[in-house]
Design an enzyme around this catalytic site. Structure first.
Site, PDB file in Angstrom:
ATOM      1  N   ARG A 122       0.657  -1.269  -0.351  1.00 38.44           N
ATOM      2  CA  ARG A 122      -0.416  -0.413   0.354  1.00 38.44           C
ATOM      3  C   ARG A 122       0.679   1.361   0.166  1.00 38.44           C
ATOM      4  O   ARG A 122       0.785   2.261  -0.810  1.00 38.44           O
ATOM      5  CB  ARG A 122      -0.691   0.146   1.056  1.00 38.44           C
ATOM      6  CG  ARG A 122      -1.406   1.069   1.358  1.00 38.44           C
ATOM      7  CD  ARG A 122      -2.833   0.706   2.424  1.00 38.44           C
ATOM      8  NE  ARG A 122      -3.457   0.009   1.950  1.00 38.44           N
ATOM      9  CZ  ARG A 122      -4.707  -1.050   2.118  1.00 38.44           C
ATOM     10  NH1 ARG A 122      -3.884  -1.152   4.327  1.00 38.44           N
ATOM     11  NH2 ARG A 122      -5.570  -1.595   1.793  1.00 38.44           N
ATOM     12  N   TYR A 123       2.396   1.322   0.533  1.00 39.62           N
ATOM     13  CA  TYR A 123       2.826   2.609   0.744  1.00 39.62           C
ATOM     14  C   TYR A 123       4.070   2.201  -0.494  1.00 39.62           C
ATOM     15  O   TYR A 123       4.056   1.109  -0.393  1.00 39.62           O
ATOM     16  CB  TYR A 123       3.543   2.475   2.212  1.00 39.62           C
ATOM     17  CG  TYR A 123       2.130   2.737   3.329  1.00 39.62           C
ATOM     18  CD1 TYR A 123       1.052   4.232   3.261  1.00 39.62           C
ATOM     19  CD2 TYR A 123       1.001   1.760   3.835  1.00 39.62           C
ATOM     20  CE1 TYR A 123       0.241   3.911   4.186  1.00 39.62           C
ATOM     21  CE2 TYR A 123       0.369   2.022   5.246  1.00 39.62           C
ATOM     22  CZ  TYR A 123      -0.448   3.627   5.223  1.00 39.62           C
ATOM     23  OH  TYR A 123      -0.925   3.175   6.003  1.00 39.62           O
ATOM     24  N   ARG A 126       7.121  -0.057   2.398  1.00 33.98           N
ATOM     25  CA  ARG A 126       7.010  -0.810   2.771  1.00 33.98           C
ATOM     26  C   ARG A 126       5.987  -1.501   1.939  1.00 33.98           C
ATOM     27  O   ARG A 126       4.972  -1.424   1.456  1.00 33.98           O
ATOM     28  CB  ARG A 126       6.809  -0.589   4.342  1.00 33.98           C
ATOM     29  CG  ARG A 126       5.774   0.432   4.027  1.00 33.98           C
ATOM     30  CD  ARG A 126       6.260   1.276   5.096  1.00 33.98           C
ATOM     31  NE  ARG A 126       5.021   2.284   5.907  1.00 33.98           N
ATOM     32  CZ  ARG A 126       5.399   3.427   5.514  1.00 33.98           C
ATOM     33  NH1 ARG A 126       5.660   3.961   3.992  1.00 33.98           N
ATOM     34  NH2 ARG A 126       4.690   4.146   5.318  1.00 33.98           N
ATOM     35  N   CYS A 135      -3.982 -17.666  14.598  1.00 36.70           N
ATOM     36  CA  CYS A 135      -3.871 -17.211  16.259  1.00 36.70           C
ATOM     37  C   CYS A 135      -4.071 -18.096  17.336  1.00 36.70           C
ATOM     38  O   CYS A 135      -4.711 -18.672  16.553  1.00 36.70           O
ATOM     39  CB  CYS A 135      -4.663 -16.096  16.098  1.00 36.70           C
ATOM     40  SG  CYS A 135      -4.649 -14.664  15.135  1.00 36.70           S
ATOM     41  N   CYS A 139      -9.270 -12.492  18.235  1.00 34.80           N
ATOM     42  CA  CYS A 139      -9.935 -11.394  19.417  1.00 34.80           C
ATOM     43  C   CYS A 139     -11.158 -10.808  18.408  1.00 34.80           C
ATOM     44  O   CYS A 139     -11.442 -11.256  17.306  1.00 34.80           O
ATOM     45  CB  CYS A 139      -8.600 -10.410  18.976  1.00 34.80           C
ATOM     46  SG  CYS A 139      -7.172 -10.438  19.466  1.00 34.80           S
ATOM     47  N   CYS A 142     -10.980  -7.907  15.751  1.00 34.07           N
ATOM     48  CA  CYS A 142     -10.042  -8.698  14.535  1.00 34.07           C
ATOM     49  C   CYS A 142     -10.090  -7.541  13.331  1.00 34.07           C
ATOM     50  O   CYS A 142     -11.745  -7.995  12.603  1.00 34.07           O
ATOM     51  CB  CYS A 142      -9.993 -10.080  14.479  1.00 34.07           C
ATOM     52  SG  CYS A 142      -8.191 -10.347  13.428  1.00 34.07           S
ATOM     53  N   ARG A 144      -9.063  -8.876  10.695  1.00 36.91           N
ATOM     54  CA  ARG A 144      -9.271  -9.430   9.330  1.00 36.91           C
ATOM     55  C   ARG A 144      -9.903 -11.014   9.348  1.00 36.91           C
ATOM     56  O   ARG A 144      -9.723 -12.169   9.587  1.00 36.91           O
ATOM     57  CB  ARG A 144      -7.307 -10.386   9.300  1.00 36.91           C
ATOM     58  CG  ARG A 144      -6.867  -8.837   8.837  1.00 36.91           C
ATOM     59  CD  ARG A 144      -4.918  -9.242   8.520  1.00 36.91           C
ATOM     60  NE  ARG A 144      -4.720  -8.164   7.992  1.00 36.91           N
ATOM     61  CZ  ARG A 144      -3.488  -7.911   8.669  1.00 36.91           C
ATOM     62  NH1 ARG A 144      -2.994  -8.501   9.683  1.00 36.91           N
ATOM     63  NH2 ARG A 144      -2.752  -7.343   8.476  1.00 36.91           N
ATOM     64  N   ASP A 303     -11.767  -0.539  13.041  1.00 34.09           N
ATOM     65  CA  ASP A 303     -12.112  -0.177  11.573  1.00 34.09           C
ATOM     66  C   ASP A 303     -13.393  -1.284  10.789  1.00 34.09           C
ATOM     67  O   ASP A 303     -14.186  -1.197  11.952  1.00 34.09           O
ATOM     68  CB  ASP A 303     -11.266  -1.686  11.180  1.00 34.09           C
ATOM     69  CG  ASP A 303      -9.715  -1.127  11.295  1.00 34.09           C
ATOM     70  OD1 ASP A 303      -8.990  -0.327  10.538  1.00 34.09           O
ATOM     71  OD2 ASP A 303      -8.647  -2.093  11.298  1.00 34.09           O
ATOM     72  N   ASP A 340      -6.900   3.640  10.062  1.00 32.99           N
ATOM     73  CA  ASP A 340      -7.187   3.064   8.675  1.00 32.99           C
ATOM     74  C   ASP A 340      -8.203   3.445   7.932  1.00 32.99           C
ATOM     75  O   ASP A 340      -9.483   2.579   8.472  1.00 32.99           O
ATOM     76  CB  ASP A 340      -6.860   1.911   9.455  1.00 32.99           C
ATOM     77  CG  ASP A 340      -5.705   0.891   8.784  1.00 32.99           C
ATOM     78  OD1 ASP A 340      -5.087   1.562   7.692  1.00 32.99           O
ATOM     79  OD2 ASP A 340      -4.712   0.411   8.745  1.00 32.99           O
ATOM     80  N   LYS A 347      -3.189   4.756   7.157  1.00 34.09           N
ATOM     81  CA  LYS A 347      -3.155   5.684   8.364  1.00 34.09           C
ATOM     82  C   LYS A 347      -3.398   6.793   8.475  1.00 34.09           C
ATOM     83  O   LYS A 347      -2.935   7.444   8.025  1.00 34.09           O
ATOM     84  CB  LYS A 347      -2.571   5.080   9.315  1.00 34.09           C
ATOM     85  CG  LYS A 347      -2.336   3.701   9.412  1.00 34.09           C
ATOM     86  CD  LYS A 347      -1.630   3.001  10.241  1.00 34.09           C
ATOM     87  CE  LYS A 347      -1.918   1.419   9.923  1.00 34.09           C
ATOM     88  NZ  LYS A 347      -0.570   0.739   8.676  1.00 34.09           N
TER      89      LYS A 347
END
Length: 435
Positions: A122-123, A126, A135, A139, A142, A144, A303, A340, A347
């Site tokens: 995206r950037y 990076r 995981c 969570c 989450c 995702r 999100d 985000d 972000k």
């Protein structure tokens, strides 16, 4: 010897009555005995749900599964579990099945910005590298959920090598963030191999790992794992503490091992309604983090993922929290509050307003106390215009990396070497009329 709480002893004994003192700190034992169903959760915590509520919870688990380590379960206050921040992050709620119109399966367009499987680029400099969908705990907040728990897998070497090849062939990438799932769910040997492959790429300067293991399964931070990470410096690790009660003796020991090994530590907190949407809680959290050599990095607005409406707060709550941090505690203890942006916007920092007004030679500012002051601009300033003709520049540009890239977005509008004067949104009706 580490002290165990009464609840930890009771939970461990119910799971496995033999030698729990040794087994409790074994991260593989913790994973093997993770809780995946409501009946076991009720039994270990000593609570019970009424049949109608249980039916709704079972329906929730059909879409968003449950997984919680015995360690993290032991942190729940069973006497007030419905208001407990650990419980709210780990145990399902029927509210997760309420999906608002604005909520998306992939709210950050990570799959759309994926040039090869496993990579989100995206950037400019990076990439995010998904190396695991597994995981130790699912969570409930989450972002995702579409990946974690629904498709429990660790990509094989063939898929990983495709991502590494993309990084190798894209020289502007200087920073690789390993994410998932949780990268520390991989074996030490597999993680060592991935780190070795990435570290062999000359233009990669920094490798980062995003992991919640220090929070939900701190026993994963073994001496052997730390030895692997030390081999590949500079390796940074960002973890994910959301509440000060998550910082226990076990988590502090895990953080100490990492910090002592020279791994710079950061923390990314998500602002969650009913969990940490309080300036006193967040201030206590950041103070505990810096005590343990962890730099508060981001405070995330929750999100727009499916089923997270009940966790989201107004942005004004985040601004209020930042107002109670900036100036009220050490600068390095203040995270950056970010949203985000949906659809891959990245972000976006959102902070209180400290510039009140501005003229040609004065800036009017206010501080955290409400004191209003004036900053006078310099009366003469020799403008430095950048035409990117570095050989003729009077600045000391004796840099070891002369690589230049074109400006993107607002930076493009600010650039003296670029003739662009405006950025026009796609499907702009006025421009379509001109055409």
């Amino acid at each position: 010897m580490e002290k165990y709480s009464k609840q930890q002893k009771e939970i461990a004994t119910m799971i496995d009555s033999e030698d729990f003192l040794d087994k409790w700190k074994d991260w593989n034992w913790q994973l093997k005995h993770s809780i995946h169903d409501i009946e076991t959760f009720e039994k270990l915590l000593g609570i019970s749900f009424d049949p109608s509520e249980k039916e709704k919870l079972e329906e929730t688990l059909e879409k968003f599964p449950l997984s919680i380590t015995p360690y993290y379960l032991s942190l729940i206050d069973s006497d007030d579990f419905r208001n407990d921040p650990i419980y709210l992050q780990a145990f399902p709620s029927p509210e997760e099945l309420t999906v608002s119109d604005e909520e998306l399966e992939d709210p950050l367009s990570e799959d759309t910005d994926s040039p090869v499987e496993g990579i989100t680029h995206r950037y400019p400099d990076r990439v995010l590298f998904h190396i695991s969908n597994v995981c130790s705990m699912y969570c409930r907040h989450c972002t995702r959920k579409r990946k974690v728990g629904d498709i429990d897998c660790i990509p094989g070497k063939e898929k990983i090598l495709k991502g590494i090849e993309y990084i190798r062939n894209t020289p502007q990438i200087r920073d690789v963030l390993l994410s998932g799932g949780d990268p520390l769910m991989l074996s030490d040997e597999y993680l060592d191999w991935i780190l070795s492959e990435i570290r062999s790429i000359p233009h990669v300067e920094v490798i980062r790992i995003g992991s919640r293991m220090p929070v939900v399964l701190p026993y994963r931070i073994t001496d052997e794992l730390v030895d692997v990470l030390k081999k590949h410096h500079p390796v940074w690790l960002n973890t994910h503490f959301n509440h000060p009660r998550e910082i226990t003796a076990s988590s502090r020991k895990a953080l100490q091992k990492l910090a002592d090994a020279g791994v710079p530590l950061g923390n990314q907190t998500v602002l969650l309604a009913g969990v940490n949407d309080c300036q006193r809680i967040i201030k206590k959290l950041v103070h505990k983090l810096v005590q343990n050599r962890v730099r508060p990095y981001y405070l995330y607005q929750c999100d727009l993922s499916e089923g997270l409406s009940h966790f989201r707060t107004p942005i004004g709550k985040g601004i209020e929290i930042m107002e109670n941090l900036i100036g009220h505690t050490s600068g390095f203890a203040v995270p950056t509050y970010v949203i985000d942006a949906p659809h891959g916007g990245g972000k976006i920092p959102v902070m209180p307003n400290y510039i009140i007004s501005w003229s040609t030679n004065r800036v009017i500012l206010r501080n955290y106390e409400g004191v209003i002051t004036t900053y006078k601009e310099p009366e003469s300033y020799n403008q430095v215009y950048c035409d990117r003709k570095c050989d003729d520049c009077c600045l000391q540009l004796k840099l070891d990396d002369a690589t230049e890239y074109k400006g993107i977005g607002i930076a493009k509008l600010l650039a003296d070497h670029d003739d662009t004067t405006s950025l026009v949104p796609e499907d702009n009706a006025r421009m379509e009329r001109r055409a």
